[in-house]
Design a protein around this motif. Structure first.
Motif, PDB file in Angstrom:
ATOM      1  N   GLY A  61      43.171  44.344  43.328  1.00  0.00           N
ATOM      2  CA  GLY A  61      43.281  43.131  42.524  1.00  0.00           C
ATOM      3  C   GLY A  61      41.922  42.606  42.120  1.00  0.00           C
ATOM      4  O   GLY A  61      40.886  43.066  42.589  1.00  0.00           O
ATOM      5  N   ARG A  62      41.949  41.624  41.245  1.00  0.00           N
ATOM      6  CA  ARG A  62      40.724  41.019  40.726  1.00  0.00           C
ATOM      7  C   ARG A  62      40.319  39.848  41.613  1.00  0.00           C
ATOM      8  O   ARG A  62      41.159  39.122  42.127  1.00  0.00           O
ATOM      9  CB  ARG A  62      40.989  40.535  39.293  1.00  0.00           C
ATOM     10  N   VAL A  63      39.012  39.661  41.776  1.00  0.00           N
ATOM     11  CA  VAL A  63      38.498  38.528  42.543  1.00  0.00           C
ATOM     12  C   VAL A  63      37.861  37.559  41.560  1.00  0.00           C
ATOM     13  O   VAL A  63      37.009  37.936  40.757  1.00  0.00           O
ATOM     14  CB  VAL A  63      37.476  38.987  43.601  1.00  0.00           C
ATOM     15  N   THR A  64      38.301  36.296  41.607  1.00  0.00           N
ATOM     16  CA  THR A  64      37.766  35.269  40.700  1.00  0.00           C
ATOM     17  C   THR A  64      36.355  34.872  41.128  1.00  0.00           C
ATOM     18  O   THR A  64      35.908  35.214  42.231  1.00  0.00           O
ATOM     19  CB  THR A  64      38.652  34.010  40.689  1.00  0.00           C
ATOM     20  N   ASP A  65      35.680  34.109  40.277  1.00  0.00           N
ATOM     21  CA  ASP A  65      34.341  33.616  40.610  1.00  0.00           C
ATOM     22  C   ASP A  65      34.368  32.730  41.853  1.00  0.00           C
ATOM     23  O   ASP A  65      33.388  32.636  42.580  1.00  0.00           O
ATOM     24  CB  ASP A  65      33.750  32.827  39.434  1.00  0.00           C
ATOM     25  N   ALA A  66      35.523  32.079  42.102  1.00  0.00           N
ATOM     26  CA  ALA A  66      35.674  31.210  43.281  1.00  0.00           C
ATOM     27  C   ALA A  66      36.009  32.015  44.540  1.00  0.00           C
ATOM     28  O   ALA A  66      36.162  31.444  45.611  1.00  0.00           O
ATOM     29  CB  ALA A  66      36.760  30.177  43.020  1.00  0.00           C
ATOM     30  N   GLY A  67      36.160  33.345  44.394  1.00  0.00           N
ATOM     31  CA  GLY A  67      36.438  34.187  45.552  1.00  0.00           C
ATOM     32  C   GLY A  67      37.909  34.404  45.848  1.00  0.00           C
ATOM     33  O   GLY A  67      38.259  35.027  46.839  1.00  0.00           O
ATOM     34  N   LYS A  68      38.787  33.900  44.996  1.00  0.00           N
ATOM     35  CA  LYS A  68      40.227  34.058  45.199  1.00  0.00           C
ATOM     36  C   LYS A  68      40.676  35.414  44.648  1.00  0.00           C
ATOM     37  O   LYS A  68      40.308  35.785  43.542  1.00  0.00           O
ATOM     38  CB  LYS A  68      40.988  32.937  44.495  1.00  0.00           C
ATOM     39  N   LYS A  69      41.474  36.150  45.434  1.00  0.00           N
ATOM     40  CA  LYS A  69      41.966  37.450  44.995  1.00  0.00           C
ATOM     41  C   LYS A  69      43.274  37.280  44.225  1.00  0.00           C
ATOM     42  O   LYS A  69      44.193  36.621  44.675  1.00  0.00           O
ATOM     43  CB  LYS A  69      42.190  38.381  46.175  1.00  0.00           C
ATOM     44  N   ILE A  70      43.321  37.870  43.033  1.00  0.00           N
ATOM     45  CA  ILE A  70      44.529  37.851  42.207  1.00  0.00           C
ATOM     46  C   ILE A  70      45.127  39.252  42.251  1.00  0.00           C
ATOM     47  O   ILE A  70      44.512  40.204  41.755  1.00  0.00           O
ATOM     48  CB  ILE A  70      44.206  37.435  40.759  1.00  0.00           C
ATOM     49  N   PRO A  71      46.301  39.408  42.872  1.00  0.00           N
ATOM     50  CA  PRO A  71      46.891  40.745  42.999  1.00  0.00           C
ATOM     51  C   PRO A  71      47.314  41.329  41.653  1.00  0.00           C
ATOM     52  O   PRO A  71      47.570  40.597  40.693  1.00  0.00           O
ATOM     53  CB  PRO A  71      48.103  40.525  43.906  1.00  0.00           C
ATOM     54  N   ILE A  72      47.385  42.646  41.600  1.00  0.00           N
ATOM     55  CA  ILE A  72      47.803  43.342  40.381  1.00  0.00           C
ATOM     56  C   ILE A  72      49.316  43.236  40.240  1.00  0.00           C
ATOM     57  O   ILE A  72      50.058  43.378  41.208  1.00  0.00           O
ATOM     58  CB  ILE A  72      47.339  44.812  40.439  1.00  0.00           C
ATOM     59  N   SER A  73      49.776  43.001  39.006  1.00  0.00           N
ATOM     60  CA  SER A  73      51.206  42.807  38.775  1.00  0.00           C
ATOM     61  C   SER A  73      51.955  44.102  38.478  1.00  0.00           C
ATOM     62  O   SER A  73      53.176  44.115  38.494  1.00  0.00           O
ATOM     63  CB  SER A  73      51.427  41.811  37.632  1.00  0.00           C
ATOM     64  N   VAL A  74      51.246  45.194  38.179  1.00  0.00           N
ATOM     65  CA  VAL A  74      51.929  46.475  37.971  1.00  0.00           C
ATOM     66  C   VAL A  74      51.977  47.213  39.303  1.00  0.00           C
ATOM     67  O   VAL A  74      51.181  46.939  40.196  1.00  0.00           O
ATOM     68  CB  VAL A  74      51.237  47.350  36.892  1.00  0.00           C
TER      69      VAL A  74
END
Length: 113
Positions: A61-74
């Motif tokens: 997943g992607r990590v935001t500038d704030a350090g939060k991980k956004i999981p992949i939706s596929v």
């Protein structure tokens, strides 16, 4: 060198990083399109600005500038539609794959949850 021989005999695997997705190219049979009137159009004849394939691996997943991980939706097994210009084509174990950032996947086709 024994170590080099062992490495050469093993199948190589690819694990995408971040928001990247590994997509397997489809077989010739899967790429054939049929019109409503029953005319078969091979992929080599159709306009090739958009490509599609089967998701075989996803990153964490992607990590935001704030350090939060956004999981992949596929997920593995999804049929992805993406622009051929946004994908890196790679060859692993004599098979072609695309490495695509999740944001460059245009849509999912077929059965999805």
């Amino acid at each position: 060198n024994k170590m080099a021989n062992k490495m050469a005999n093993k199948k190589q695997t690819i694990k995408p990083l971040g928001d990247r997705v590994l997509i397997e190219t489809l077989s010739e049979d899967e790429l054939v399109k049929t019109t409503k009137s029953g005319i078969v159009i091979p992929e080599t004849v159709s306009d090739k600005k958009v490509d599609r394939g089967r998701v075989v691996a996803v990153g964490t997943g992607r990590v935001t500038d704030a350090g939060k991980k956004i999981p992949i939706s596929v997920k593995k097994g999804d049929m992805a539609i993406f622009s051929e210009y946004s994908a890196e084509k790679i060859k692993v174990n004599d098979k072609e794959y695309y490495l695509v950032s999740e944001g460059n996947i245009l849509a999912l086709a077929g059965k999805t949850d």
